[in-house]
Design a protein around this motif. Sequence first.
Motif, PDB file in Angstrom:
ATOM      1  N   TYR A   1       0.860  -1.178   0.000  1.00  0.00           N
ATOM      2  CA  TYR A   1       0.000   0.000   0.000  1.00  0.00           C
ATOM      3  C   TYR A   1       0.899   1.230   0.000  1.00  0.00           C
ATOM      4  CZ  TYR A   1      -4.436   2.424   1.059  1.00  0.00           C
ATOM      5  OH  TYR A   1      -5.578   3.202   1.009  1.00  0.00           O
ATOM      6  N   LYS A   2       1.107   1.781  -1.187  1.00  0.00           N
ATOM      7  CA  LYS A   2       2.016   2.919  -1.331  1.00  0.00           C
ATOM      8  C   LYS A   2       1.318   4.199  -0.911  1.00  0.00           C
ATOM      9  CE  LYS A   2       5.343   4.893  -4.583  1.00  0.00           C
ATOM     10  NZ  LYS A   2       5.853   4.860  -5.989  1.00  0.00           N
ATOM     11  N   LEU A   3       1.705   4.697   0.240  1.00  0.00           N
ATOM     12  CA  LEU A   3       1.073   5.875   0.823  1.00  0.00           C
ATOM     13  C   LEU A   3       2.016   7.068   0.815  1.00  0.00           C
ATOM     14  CD1 LEU A   3      -0.481   4.129   3.959  1.00  0.00           C
ATOM     15  CD2 LEU A   3      -1.733   4.873   1.919  1.00  0.00           C
ATOM     16  N   PRO A   4       1.475   8.285   0.902  1.00  0.00           N
ATOM     17  CA  PRO A   4       2.330   9.460   1.088  1.00  0.00           C
ATOM     18  C   PRO A   4       3.172   9.258   2.340  1.00  0.00           C
ATOM     19  CG  PRO A   4       0.085  10.124   0.583  1.00  0.00           C
ATOM     20  CD  PRO A   4       0.044   8.638   0.801  1.00  0.00           C
ATOM     21  N   LYS A   5       4.365   9.821   2.368  1.00  0.00           N
ATOM     22  CA  LYS A   5       5.305   9.569   3.459  1.00  0.00           C
ATOM     23  C   LYS A   5       4.726   9.844   4.848  1.00  0.00           C
ATOM     24  CE  LYS A   5       8.957   7.692   1.772  1.00  0.00           C
ATOM     25  NZ  LYS A   5       9.356   6.357   2.260  1.00  0.00           N
ATOM     26  N   TRP A   6       3.944  10.901   4.973  1.00  0.00           N
ATOM     27  CA  TRP A   6       3.408  11.222   6.301  1.00  0.00           C
ATOM     28  C   TRP A   6       2.388  10.175   6.745  1.00  0.00           C
ATOM     29  CZ3 TRP A   6      -1.731  12.328   7.412  1.00  0.00           C
ATOM     30  CH2 TRP A   6      -2.572  12.582   6.303  1.00  0.00           C
TER      31      TRP A   6
ATOM     32  N   GLU B   1       2.465   7.013   5.645  1.00  0.00           N
ATOM     33  CA  GLU B   1       3.274   5.813   5.870  1.00  0.00           C
ATOM     34  C   GLU B   1       3.832   5.834   7.285  1.00  0.00           C
ATOM     35  OE1 GLU B   1       7.586   4.291   4.365  1.00  0.00           O
ATOM     36  OE2 GLU B   1       6.147   4.743   2.756  1.00  0.00           O
ATOM     37  N   TRP B   2       4.295   7.017   7.724  1.00  0.00           N
ATOM     38  CA  TRP B   2       4.834   7.163   9.077  1.00  0.00           C
ATOM     39  C   TRP B   2       3.739   6.949  10.112  1.00  0.00           C
ATOM     40  CZ3 TRP B   2       3.947  10.271  13.334  1.00  0.00           C
ATOM     41  CH2 TRP B   2       4.945  10.279  14.318  1.00  0.00           C
ATOM     42  N   MET B   3       2.575   7.573   9.886  1.00  0.00           N
ATOM     43  CA  MET B   3       1.480   7.492  10.844  1.00  0.00           C
ATOM     44  C   MET B   3       0.953   6.066  10.992  1.00  0.00           C
ATOM     45  SD  MET B   3      -0.219   9.392  12.958  1.00  0.00           S
ATOM     46  CE  MET B   3      -0.102  11.097  12.413  1.00  0.00           C
ATOM     47  N   THR B   4       1.000   5.294   9.929  1.00  0.00           N
ATOM     48  CA  THR B   4       0.497   3.917   9.962  1.00  0.00           C
ATOM     49  C   THR B   4       1.605   2.899  10.227  1.00  0.00           C
ATOM     50  OG1 THR B   4       0.687   3.776   7.550  1.00  0.00           O
ATOM     51  CG2 THR B   4      -1.447   4.439   8.440  1.00  0.00           C
ATOM     52  N   GLY B   5       2.737   3.360  10.693  1.00  0.00           N
ATOM     53  CA  GLY B   5       3.813   2.439  11.070  1.00  0.00           C
ATOM     54  C   GLY B   5       4.287   1.551   9.939  1.00  0.00           C
ATOM     55  N   SER B   6       4.269   2.082   8.711  1.00  0.00           N
ATOM     56  CA  SER B   6       4.756   1.348   7.524  1.00  0.00           C
ATOM     57  C   SER B   6       4.039   0.025   7.287  1.00  0.00           C
ATOM     58  CB  SER B   6       6.278   1.090   7.631  1.00  0.00           C
ATOM     59  OG  SER B   6       6.984   2.297   7.688  1.00  0.00           O
ATOM     60  N   ILE B   7       2.819  -0.109   7.823  1.00  0.00           N
ATOM     61  CA  ILE B   7       2.101  -1.374   7.655  1.00  0.00           C
ATOM     62  C   ILE B   7       1.675  -1.577   6.203  1.00  0.00           C
ATOM     63  CG2 ILE B   7      -0.247  -0.537   8.092  1.00  0.00           C
ATOM     64  CD1 ILE B   7       1.414  -3.786   9.446  1.00  0.00           C
ATOM     65  N   GLY B   8       1.812  -0.532   5.381  1.00  0.00           N
ATOM     66  CA  GLY B   8       1.544  -0.658   3.956  1.00  0.00           C
ATOM     67  C   GLY B   8       2.464  -1.663   3.285  1.00  0.00           C
ATOM     68  N   TYR B   9       3.626  -1.907   3.862  1.00  0.00           N
ATOM     69  CA  TYR B   9       4.543  -2.940   3.345  1.00  0.00           C
ATOM     70  C   TYR B   9       4.071  -4.285   3.889  1.00  0.00           C
ATOM     71  CZ  TYR B   9       7.507   1.046   2.202  1.00  0.00           C
ATOM     72  OH  TYR B   9       7.997   2.230   1.684  1.00  0.00           O
ATOM     73  N   HIS B  10       2.831  -4.581   3.603  1.00  0.00           N
ATOM     74  CA  HIS B  10       2.183  -5.735   4.222  1.00  0.00           C
ATOM     75  C   HIS B  10       2.743  -7.056   3.706  1.00  0.00           C
ATOM     76  CE1 HIS B  10      -0.879  -6.415   7.168  1.00  0.00           C
ATOM     77  NE2 HIS B  10      -1.464  -7.356   6.449  1.00  0.00           N
ATOM     78  N   HIS B  11       3.203  -7.056   2.470  1.00  0.00           N
ATOM     79  CA  HIS B  11       3.790  -8.276   1.903  1.00  0.00           C
ATOM     80  C   HIS B  11       5.062  -8.657   2.646  1.00  0.00           C
ATOM     81  CE1 HIS B  11       5.638  -4.810   0.116  1.00  0.00           C
ATOM     82  NE2 HIS B  11       6.534  -5.512  -0.530  1.00  0.00           N
ATOM     83  N   VAL B  12       5.828  -7.652   3.057  1.00  0.00           N
ATOM     84  CA  VAL B  12       7.048  -7.914   3.836  1.00  0.00           C
ATOM     85  C   VAL B  12       6.664  -8.460   5.203  1.00  0.00           C
ATOM     86  CG1 VAL B  12       9.180  -6.946   4.764  1.00  0.00           C
ATOM     87  CG2 VAL B  12       8.198  -6.004   2.658  1.00  0.00           C
ATOM     88  N   HIS B  13       5.670  -7.832   5.804  1.00  0.00           N
ATOM     89  CA  HIS B  13       5.241  -8.244   7.139  1.00  0.00           C
ATOM     90  C   HIS B  13       4.736  -9.688   7.147  1.00  0.00           C
ATOM     91  CE1 HIS B  13       3.386  -8.391  11.020  1.00  0.00           C
ATOM     92  NE2 HIS B  13       2.190  -8.573  10.479  1.00  0.00           N
ATOM     93  N   HIS B  14       3.961 -10.072   6.127  1.00  0.00           N
ATOM     94  CA  HIS B  14       3.438 -11.439   6.100  1.00  0.00           C
ATOM     95  C   HIS B  14       4.522 -12.463   5.790  1.00  0.00           C
ATOM     96  CE1 HIS B  14      -0.945 -12.042   6.645  1.00  0.00           C
ATOM     97  NE2 HIS B  14      -0.920 -10.725   6.661  1.00  0.00           N
TER      98      HIS B  14
ATOM     99  N   ALA C   1       7.681 -12.138   6.762  1.00  0.00           N
ATOM    100  CA  ALA C   1       8.519 -12.235   7.965  1.00  0.00           C
ATOM    101  C   ALA C   1       7.904 -11.395   9.085  1.00  0.00           C
ATOM    102  CB  ALA C   1       9.940 -11.772   7.655  1.00  0.00           C
ATOM    103  N   PRO C   2       6.963 -11.949   9.854  1.00  0.00           N
ATOM    104  CA  PRO C   2       6.261 -11.202  10.908  1.00  0.00           C
ATOM    105  C   PRO C   2       7.166 -10.664  12.006  1.00  0.00           C
ATOM    106  CG  PRO C   2       5.113 -13.240  10.396  1.00  0.00           C
ATOM    107  CD  PRO C   2       6.439 -13.313   9.708  1.00  0.00           C
ATOM    108  N   LYS C   3       8.375 -11.209  12.126  1.00  0.00           N
ATOM    109  CA  LYS C   3       9.299 -10.754  13.169  1.00  0.00           C
ATOM    110  C   LYS C   3      10.016  -9.452  12.806  1.00  0.00           C
ATOM    111  CE  LYS C   3       9.162 -14.048  16.400  1.00  0.00           C
ATOM    112  NZ  LYS C   3       8.909 -13.757  17.826  1.00  0.00           N
ATOM    113  N   VAL C   4       9.813  -8.978  11.590  1.00  0.00           N
ATOM    114  CA  VAL C   4      10.421  -7.705  11.191  1.00  0.00           C
ATOM    115  C   VAL C   4       9.629  -6.578  11.851  1.00  0.00           C
ATOM    116  CG1 VAL C   4      10.970  -6.154   9.278  1.00  0.00           C
ATOM    117  CG2 VAL C   4      11.196  -8.633   8.975  1.00  0.00           C
ATOM    118  N   PRO C   5      10.258  -5.763  12.715  1.00  0.00           N
ATOM    119  CA  PRO C   5       9.514  -4.664  13.349  1.00  0.00           C
ATOM    120  C   PRO C   5       9.109  -3.629  12.320  1.00  0.00           C
ATOM    121  CG  PRO C   5      11.862  -4.514  13.854  1.00  0.00           C
ATOM    122  CD  PRO C   5      11.662  -5.824  13.166  1.00  0.00           C
ATOM    123  N   ASN C   6       8.090  -2.872  12.620  1.00  0.00           N
ATOM    124  CA  ASN C   6       7.522  -1.947  11.637  1.00  0.00           C
ATOM    125  C   ASN C   6       8.543  -0.967  11.079  1.00  0.00           C
ATOM    126  OD1 ASN C   6       7.057   0.953  12.975  1.00  0.00           O
ATOM    127  ND2 ASN C   6       6.661  -0.562  14.556  1.00  0.00           N
ATOM    128  N   TYR C   7       9.527  -0.573  11.892  1.00  0.00           N
ATOM    129  CA  TYR C   7      10.493   0.431  11.430  1.00  0.00           C
ATOM    130  C   TYR C   7      11.581  -0.150  10.521  1.00  0.00           C
ATOM    131  CZ  TYR C   7      12.404  -1.303  15.918  1.00  0.00           C
ATOM    132  OH  TYR C   7      12.814  -2.089  16.972  1.00  0.00           O
TER     133      TYR C   7
END
Length: 350
Positions: free
Chosen positions: A254-259, A261-274, A276-282
């Motif tokens: 989910y490519k969001l404007p930088k602000w 992306e920051w507010m949502t803790g980069s959860i837009g990179y959901h493919h990365v999170h799924h 490797a769930p151990k990768v912290p949001n930052y």
Amino acid sequence: MSKQKQAQLRKDVMPYATSKTKTSLIQLLNTIPPFFILWLLAYQSLSFSIWLSLLFSIGAAGFMVRMFIIFHDCAHQSFFKNPKLNRVLGTITGVITHFAFEKWKREHAIHHATSGNLDQRGIGDIWIMTAAEYENAGKWERLQYRLYRNPLIMFGLGPLSLFLYSNRFNRKAAKKKERRNTYLINVLLVLLYALITFTLGWQALVFVQLPIVYIAGVLGIWLFYVQHQFEDSYFENESEWDYVKAAVDGSSYYKLPKWLEWMTGSIGYHHVHHLAPKVPNYHLEQAHRETPPLQKATTITLKTSLESIKFRLYDEDQKTFISFREMKKRLKQKQSHSLSAAKPPHTIRS
């Protein structure tokens, strides 16, 4: 993607699955204090203008979403290295975000283990029916599903159902640890709401606290919805289901404007999170940027994500989502063909 490449992809992401205490503490400082400051500003501005108060409430709701991402990382044991610290912080942020930590942690783990698996739906995910299931469903089940998928209900009543019902009760088979955590958070929430009412007045509760929680709930449901509901998402039956493909092909970027992306803790990179769930949001953005295969994930934007509202049923044959209107057209065509086939041939009498 071959099994060897899939294994390599997961291996390439593992270096990012490490929390940094300093970074985590900085994130706490730039999330929790701003939330309470905006909360107080919303309360203080009530005497001047309810609209100004609402503006501050919207800002506070944004920080509540960001706080939920911290809660979310704690559930994955990825925010701190120390498991106990994750549990304590997860419970504290669970009170603020109105989520039962241990309960949600279990359900979310199931979501990760079954996302995209058509034979393992129902826990920790959004209700999805296939076109075939909908066709074979009775009128009552169809009505329930149509109501559930109606945007006004999903995003309008959804937050109320989530905060007042789903997050407040345990399943029958819940373990003692999970039950106690839910009870603790429920009691603390009652005390919190009583404190707000008796010290600041009912206006603070109705015009500040409730709007913040509700707006954050709407935003949270939207984020969860769009990151798995897109046109060419991945769904397979148990025999064909693959964890890596479900992560990379079944979760969007989910490519969001930088602000945002920051507010949502980069959860837009959901493919990365799924993947490797151990990768912290930052670390999600860095993992995406430095791992080329992950950049091939389906990208959606604020504009294109709105299209997901019309996606209601998953067509297993076409491997895509369809709308209720498309489904209605199919059913009419099928009914028409059935009637034509059943009609006796016309005979001419001599």
